[in-house]
Design an enzyme around this catalytic site. Structure first.
Site, PDB file in Angstrom:
ATOM      1  N   HIS A  33      20.146   3.876  15.224  1.00 60.93           N
ATOM      2  CA  HIS A  33      20.580   4.835  14.210  1.00 60.93           C
ATOM      3  C   HIS A  33      22.092   5.043  14.292  1.00 60.93           C
ATOM      4  O   HIS A  33      22.587   5.695  15.200  1.00 60.93           O
ATOM      5  CB  HIS A  33      19.831   6.160  14.361  1.00 60.93           C
ATOM      6  CG  HIS A  33      18.364   6.023  14.125  1.00 60.93           C
ATOM      7  ND1 HIS A  33      17.452   5.951  15.156  1.00 60.93           N
ATOM      8  CD2 HIS A  33      17.651   5.914  12.979  1.00 60.93           C
ATOM      9  CE1 HIS A  33      16.245   5.810  14.638  1.00 60.93           C
ATOM     10  NE2 HIS A  33      16.332   5.792  13.326  1.00 60.93           N
ATOM     11  N   HIS A  40      13.949  -0.868   9.657  1.00 55.64           N
ATOM     12  CA  HIS A  40      12.941  -0.907  10.707  1.00 55.64           C
ATOM     13  C   HIS A  40      11.688  -0.152  10.278  1.00 55.64           C
ATOM     14  O   HIS A  40      11.675   0.533   9.259  1.00 55.64           O
ATOM     15  CB  HIS A  40      13.497  -0.364  12.033  1.00 55.64           C
ATOM     16  CG  HIS A  40      14.021   1.030  11.969  1.00 55.64           C
ATOM     17  ND1 HIS A  40      15.279   1.350  11.495  1.00 55.64           N
ATOM     18  CD2 HIS A  40      13.452   2.205  12.329  1.00 55.64           C
ATOM     19  CE1 HIS A  40      15.464   2.656  11.568  1.00 55.64           C
ATOM     20  NE2 HIS A  40      14.370   3.194  12.067  1.00 55.64           N
ATOM     21  N   CYS A  75       7.153  12.505  12.432  1.00 48.68           N
ATOM     22  CA  CYS A  75       7.615  11.167  12.066  1.00 48.68           C
ATOM     23  C   CYS A  75       7.757  10.368  13.353  1.00 48.68           C
ATOM     24  O   CYS A  75       7.847  10.928  14.441  1.00 48.68           O
ATOM     25  CB  CYS A  75       8.983  11.212  11.375  1.00 48.68           C
ATOM     26  SG  CYS A  75       9.037  12.165   9.874  1.00 48.68           S
ATOM     27  N   HIS A  77       8.032   6.012  15.180  1.00 47.22           N
ATOM     28  CA  HIS A  77       8.098   4.557  15.098  1.00 47.22           C
ATOM     29  C   HIS A  77       6.940   3.985  15.911  1.00 47.22           C
ATOM     30  O   HIS A  77       6.750   4.388  17.065  1.00 47.22           O
ATOM     31  CB  HIS A  77       9.412   4.043  15.682  1.00 47.22           C
ATOM     32  CG  HIS A  77      10.620   4.644  15.046  1.00 47.22           C
ATOM     33  ND1 HIS A  77      11.187   5.827  15.504  1.00 47.22           N
ATOM     34  CD2 HIS A  77      11.375   4.252  13.992  1.00 47.22           C
ATOM     35  CE1 HIS A  77      12.236   6.121  14.749  1.00 47.22           C
ATOM     36  NE2 HIS A  77      12.369   5.184  13.832  1.00 47.22           N
ATOM     37  N   GLU A  95       4.750  14.878  20.235  1.00 46.11           N
ATOM     38  CA  GLU A  95       5.716  15.807  19.633  1.00 46.11           C
ATOM     39  C   GLU A  95       5.155  17.203  19.436  1.00 46.11           C
ATOM     40  O   GLU A  95       5.858  18.188  19.611  1.00 46.11           O
ATOM     41  CB  GLU A  95       6.195  15.287  18.269  1.00 46.11           C
ATOM     42  CG  GLU A  95       7.116  14.108  18.356  1.00 46.11           C
ATOM     43  CD  GLU A  95       7.793  13.801  17.028  1.00 46.11           C
ATOM     44  OE1 GLU A  95       7.916  14.717  16.167  1.00 46.11           O
ATOM     45  OE2 GLU A  95       8.211  12.644  16.841  1.00 46.11           O
ATOM     46  N   TYR A 112      12.782   4.143   2.317  1.00 44.65           N
ATOM     47  CA  TYR A 112      13.938   4.959   1.951  1.00 44.65           C
ATOM     48  C   TYR A 112      15.141   4.598   2.808  1.00 44.65           C
ATOM     49  O   TYR A 112      15.021   4.023   3.889  1.00 44.65           O
ATOM     50  CB  TYR A 112      13.623   6.455   2.082  1.00 44.65           C
ATOM     51  CG  TYR A 112      13.644   6.949   3.509  1.00 44.65           C
ATOM     52  CD1 TYR A 112      14.757   7.612   4.017  1.00 44.65           C
ATOM     53  CD2 TYR A 112      12.565   6.739   4.354  1.00 44.65           C
ATOM     54  CE1 TYR A 112      14.789   8.051   5.325  1.00 44.65           C
ATOM     55  CE2 TYR A 112      12.596   7.175   5.668  1.00 44.65           C
ATOM     56  CZ  TYR A 112      13.705   7.826   6.147  1.00 44.65           C
ATOM     57  OH  TYR A 112      13.746   8.250   7.445  1.00 44.65           O
ATOM     58  N   GLU A 122      19.548   6.539   8.069  1.00 39.42           N
ATOM     59  CA  GLU A 122      18.143   6.201   8.284  1.00 39.42           C
ATOM     60  C   GLU A 122      17.807   5.096   7.281  1.00 39.42           C
ATOM     61  O   GLU A 122      18.181   5.192   6.107  1.00 39.42           O
ATOM     62  CB  GLU A 122      17.229   7.404   8.029  1.00 39.42           C
ATOM     63  CG  GLU A 122      17.205   8.418   9.138  1.00 39.42           C
ATOM     64  CD  GLU A 122      16.256   8.044  10.279  1.00 39.42           C
ATOM     65  OE1 GLU A 122      15.863   6.852  10.388  1.00 39.42           O
ATOM     66  OE2 GLU A 122      15.935   8.931  11.067  1.00 39.42           O
ATOM     67  N   GLU A 124      14.380   2.845   6.595  1.00 38.29           N
ATOM     68  CA  GLU A 124      13.030   2.608   7.092  1.00 38.29           C
ATOM     69  C   GLU A 124      12.041   2.206   6.008  1.00 38.29           C
ATOM     70  O   GLU A 124      12.094   2.725   4.894  1.00 38.29           O
ATOM     71  CB  GLU A 124      12.503   3.882   7.768  1.00 38.29           C
ATOM     72  CG  GLU A 124      13.311   4.312   8.970  1.00 38.29           C
ATOM     73  CD  GLU A 124      12.809   5.575   9.628  1.00 38.29           C
ATOM     74  OE1 GLU A 124      13.124   5.764  10.815  1.00 38.29           O
ATOM     75  OE2 GLU A 124      12.116   6.384   8.975  1.00 38.29           O
ATOM     76  N   TRP A 169      13.945  12.282   3.273  1.00 35.48           N
ATOM     77  CA  TRP A 169      12.701  11.508   3.135  1.00 35.48           C
ATOM     78  C   TRP A 169      11.549  12.404   2.724  1.00 35.48           C
ATOM     79  O   TRP A 169      10.685  11.994   1.959  1.00 35.48           O
ATOM     80  CB  TRP A 169      12.382  10.729   4.409  1.00 35.48           C
ATOM     81  CG  TRP A 169      12.161  11.563   5.629  1.00 35.48           C
ATOM     82  CD1 TRP A 169      10.982  12.117   6.059  1.00 35.48           C
ATOM     83  CD2 TRP A 169      13.152  11.945   6.595  1.00 35.48           C
ATOM     84  NE1 TRP A 169      11.190  12.829   7.226  1.00 35.48           N
ATOM     85  CE2 TRP A 169      12.504  12.730   7.583  1.00 35.48           C
ATOM     86  CE3 TRP A 169      14.510  11.689   6.724  1.00 35.48           C
ATOM     87  CZ2 TRP A 169      13.184  13.267   8.679  1.00 35.48           C
ATOM     88  CZ3 TRP A 169      15.179  12.218   7.821  1.00 35.48           C
ATOM     89  CH2 TRP A 169      14.518  12.994   8.770  1.00 35.48           C
TER      90      TRP A 169
END
Length: 196
Positions: A33, A40, A75, A77, A95, A112, A122, A124, A169
């Site tokens: 980032h 990604h 959110c 990955h 989280e 986005y 960002e 992604e 997003w």
């Protein structure tokens, strides 16, 4: 270098993508980032309780992208090779401290790119899910500064009319989500190649 996995002290990797959504390699999450963030694979999830209220979260102040900004529930990955629904469940626990059920794909092709005022980007391919929990929230302070349960219809209306400030997003996703996301069947659509 391998992907981080529960109970292992390794560096977390993200899956890099080409414009068709095919994996082109991996990179350490801490390095991706910046002003030229490579495309990604990621995901977003909107978590509801059994009454239909939505969990919204305020991103921790130490996060490199959109610190202190309110957004959807969670959110993240996926690890290389990790099914997206498994990644959603893992990040819900990591989280938010919650167990997620009825994890459902709702926007398989969401993508986005957003730029912060300081130039950090960002970028992604970010399929969007809904999920349900009955667990009490025990948010990880390094990830979540605050959280609230809100009425979905009020949240949606306030995001769409600009009355509620949320991550870029989240704004785009809410525009695409149905008026009652829990009533919708799972989406039929093609996930990015790297997520199939």
């Amino acid at each position: 270098m391998t992907a981080a996995a529960p109970g292992r002290e390794t560096e977390e990797l993200v899956v890099l993508l080409d414009d068709e959504g095919r994996a082109t390699g991996t990179a350490a999450k801490r390095t991706v980032h910046h002003r030229a963030t490579p495309l990604h694979l990621a995901f977003s999830c909107y978590v509801f309780d059994e009454r239909g209220s939505l969990l919204v979260t305020r991103r921790a102040l130490g996060k490199p992208t959109w610190p202190g900004v309110w957004t959807n529930s969670v959110c993240g990955h996926p690890f290389p090779g990790e099914p997206l629904a498994d990644a959603v469940r893992r990040r819900g626990l990591d989280e938010l401290g919650v167990h997620l059920g009825d994890v459902r794909l709702v926007l398989p092709t969401f993508r986005y790119r957003a730029e912060m005022p300081d130039g950090v980007v960002e970028n992604e391919m970010c399929p969007v899910f809904t999920a349900v929990t009955a667990s009490p929230v025990r948010a990880a302070p390094a990830e979540v500064d605050d959280f609230a349960w809100v009425d979905w219809a009020d949240f949606r209306r306030s995001v769409l009319d600009g009355g509620r400030a949320v991550s870029p997003w989240c704004v785009e996703q809410v525009r695409l989500l149905p008026s009652d996301p829990l009533a919708e069947p799972p989406a039929v659509g093609v996930l990015p190649h790297a997520a199939r």
